[in-house]
Motif scaffolding. Sequence first.
Motif, PDB file in Angstrom:
ATOM      1  N   CYS A 108       0.830  -1.209   0.000  1.00  0.00           N
ATOM      2  CA  CYS A 108       0.000   0.000   0.000  1.00  0.00           C
ATOM      3  C   CYS A 108       0.858   1.250   0.000  1.00  0.00           C
ATOM      4  O   CYS A 108       0.575   2.220  -0.714  1.00  0.00           O
ATOM      5  N   PHE A 112       0.995   4.098  -2.844  1.00  0.00           N
ATOM      6  CA  PHE A 112       0.711   5.476  -2.436  1.00  0.00           C
ATOM      7  C   PHE A 112       1.844   6.417  -2.840  1.00  0.00           C
ATOM      8  O   PHE A 112       1.611   7.518  -3.344  1.00  0.00           O
ATOM      9  N   LEU A 134      -5.232   7.080   0.533  1.00  0.00           N
ATOM     10  CA  LEU A 134      -4.797   6.027   1.438  1.00  0.00           C
ATOM     11  C   LEU A 134      -5.956   5.186   1.949  1.00  0.00           C
ATOM     12  O   LEU A 134      -5.806   3.971   2.155  1.00  0.00           O
TER      13      LEU A 134
END
Length: 262
Positions: A108, A112, A134
């Motif tokens: 993640c 991001f 997010l």
Amino acid sequence: MNSFKGLMKKEWLIGKSTLLWLLVAQVGLVFIALLASRYLEVAGLFYVCTWIIMFLQPFIMFSLIFGCLNYEGKTQLWIHNPQSAAMLLGSKLLSSVLFQVVSILFACCLVFVAIRVPTSYFQQDFQVESFSGLVGLLQIGGVMTAVSIVIAVLMMFLWVVYHALARIQLIKNIRWLIVSLLFIGMVLVKNWVGNTEIYMKLDDLWAVPAFNGSSFSLSQAKLEFYLEGRGNISLLTSGLDVIALVILFLASCWLLDRKIEV
């Protein structure tokens, strides 16, 4: 409790190097995609590669759980282990899930950060149209975690069944075929149950929104990548799925408690 902590510590010592290499591999793939995108001036290659890493997370769980089970199978450390199968398998499942959560959170972060790289670094006319941020990434990460847990429990059950069949000399040499047919049968039964009218009605009960809005959209001439997250999840059918996973786990423990020879 102390025994379970000891088993968890053992799993950590065994699996920490694997986790480290998995994280390094993810960074390496992103870096290679960055260089390739820069050289070819195709930003989409870089962004799509970061998302591919995210969607490959369940396969990482497969590697983690298979690796720790195979390690025990080769060393045969648990044949005379005084601990229950629930503690032995539970420690492996929990440690693999924790490793997987770390890997997913890391993925993640990679996505991001990648989205924050200006498209002008690659090519001026490539646009990132929308990205939910997010929160959307964490939602996708949650889905990947749930899928990974399902894969881990199923893999554990099939692995135990495979070694349990070794006690039957008549089918010992073709047990891989039996396990394969068992897996296919389980998938077919799950799909059949999911398409029944009763299940579909239950699926509409206690529904809660799972995702809202689109998470990611790219466009450039003929190249498009669009990820949309919308829909509901039924707490009722999700609960039934959890019960099914618990039954598979208990069945694995029951077979292992018979001190199968691995």
